[in-house]
Design a protein around this motif. Structure first.
Motif, PDB file in Angstrom:
ATOM      1  N   GLY A 167      10.183   7.769   6.880  1.00 25.06           N
ATOM      2  CA  GLY A 167      10.048   9.063   6.226  1.00 25.06           C
ATOM      3  C   GLY A 167       8.738   9.775   6.493  1.00 25.06           C
ATOM      4  O   GLY A 167       8.452  10.798   5.873  1.00 25.06           O
ATOM      5  N   HIS A 168       7.920   9.260   7.410  1.00 23.68           N
ATOM      6  CA  HIS A 168       6.635   9.870   7.746  1.00 23.68           C
ATOM      7  C   HIS A 168       6.547  10.071   9.253  1.00 23.68           C
ATOM      8  O   HIS A 168       7.171   9.347  10.018  1.00 23.68           O
ATOM      9  CB  HIS A 168       5.468   8.979   7.298  1.00 23.68           C
ATOM     10  N   THR A 169       5.743  11.037   9.663  1.00 23.62           N
ATOM     11  CA  THR A 169       5.506  11.292  11.078  1.00 23.62           C
ATOM     12  C   THR A 169       4.009  11.293  11.321  1.00 23.62           C
ATOM     13  O   THR A 169       3.259  11.927  10.577  1.00 23.62           O
ATOM     14  CB  THR A 169       6.105  12.647  11.504  1.00 23.62           C
ATOM     15  N   VAL A 170       3.572  10.565  12.350  1.00 17.77           N
ATOM     16  CA  VAL A 170       2.153  10.519  12.707  1.00 17.77           C
ATOM     17  C   VAL A 170       2.000  10.739  14.204  1.00 17.77           C
ATOM     18  O   VAL A 170       2.876  10.396  14.986  1.00 17.77           O
ATOM     19  CB  VAL A 170       1.491   9.173  12.314  1.00 17.77           C
ATOM     20  N   SER A 196       7.404  20.634  29.077  1.00 13.89           N
ATOM     21  CA  SER A 196       8.161  20.230  27.881  1.00 13.89           C
ATOM     22  C   SER A 196       7.332  20.479  26.634  1.00 13.89           C
ATOM     23  O   SER A 196       6.124  20.671  26.703  1.00 13.89           O
ATOM     24  CB  SER A 196       8.558  18.760  27.964  1.00 13.89           C
ATOM     25  N   SER A 197       8.003  20.511  25.497  1.00 17.57           N
ATOM     26  CA  SER A 197       7.303  20.686  24.228  1.00 17.57           C
ATOM     27  C   SER A 197       8.076  20.002  23.127  1.00 17.57           C
ATOM     28  O   SER A 197       9.262  19.705  23.281  1.00 17.57           O
ATOM     29  CB  SER A 197       7.111  22.171  23.909  1.00 17.57           C
ATOM     30  N   VAL A 198       7.402  19.763  22.010  1.00 21.73           N
ATOM     31  CA  VAL A 198       8.012  19.131  20.850  1.00 21.73           C
ATOM     32  C   VAL A 198       7.745  20.017  19.649  1.00 21.73           C
ATOM     33  O   VAL A 198       6.633  20.521  19.465  1.00 21.73           O
ATOM     34  CB  VAL A 198       7.416  17.727  20.595  1.00 21.73           C
ATOM     35  N   SER A 199       8.758  20.192  18.813  1.00 26.09           N
ATOM     36  CA  SER A 199       8.628  20.967  17.588  1.00 26.09           C
ATOM     37  C   SER A 199       9.207  20.155  16.443  1.00 26.09           C
ATOM     38  O   SER A 199      10.337  19.687  16.525  1.00 26.09           O
ATOM     39  CB  SER A 199       9.371  22.295  17.726  1.00 26.09           C
ATOM     40  N   LEU A 200       8.441  19.961  15.388  1.00 25.39           N
ATOM     41  CA  LEU A 200       8.899  19.241  14.214  1.00 25.39           C
ATOM     42  C   LEU A 200       9.101  20.229  13.083  1.00 25.39           C
ATOM     43  O   LEU A 200       8.212  21.021  12.794  1.00 25.39           O
ATOM     44  CB  LEU A 200       7.891  18.179  13.791  1.00 25.39           C
ATOM     45  N   ASN A 201      10.250  20.180  12.465  1.00 29.68           N
ATOM     46  CA  ASN A 201      10.542  21.091  11.353  1.00 29.68           C
ATOM     47  C   ASN A 201      10.449  20.369  10.046  1.00 29.68           C
ATOM     48  O   ASN A 201      10.725  19.290   9.848  1.00 29.68           O
ATOM     49  CB  ASN A 201      11.927  21.712  11.504  1.00 29.68           C
TER      50      ASN A 201
END
Length: 61
Positions: free
Chosen positions: A13-16, A56-61
């Motif tokens: 449940g966490h993102t680092v 490339s890219s990353v997007s966290l919502n």
């Protein structure tokens, strides 16, 4: 796959943000926070997504 690079690690449940490294084909992948602490993954399934270094890219919502 061997080497190292940037990582976004989502677990429990966490993102680092951190890094991954793998020294040899028969070695385990090491995940570390930006501070160098080891990241332990929560029990269960693990998915790994690899992105090209450029374009490339990353997007966290």
């Amino acid at each position: 796959m061997t080497g190292s690079g940037e990582a976004i690690i989502a677990t429990g449940g966490h993102t680092v943000s951190g890094t991954w490294s793998k020294d040899a084909d028969d070695a385990h992948v090491q995940l570390r926070t930006e501070d160098g602490d080891e990241v332990l993954l929560a029990a269960g399934n693990t998915w790994v997504e690899l992105l090209p270094v450029s374009g490339s890219s990353v997007s966290l919502n």
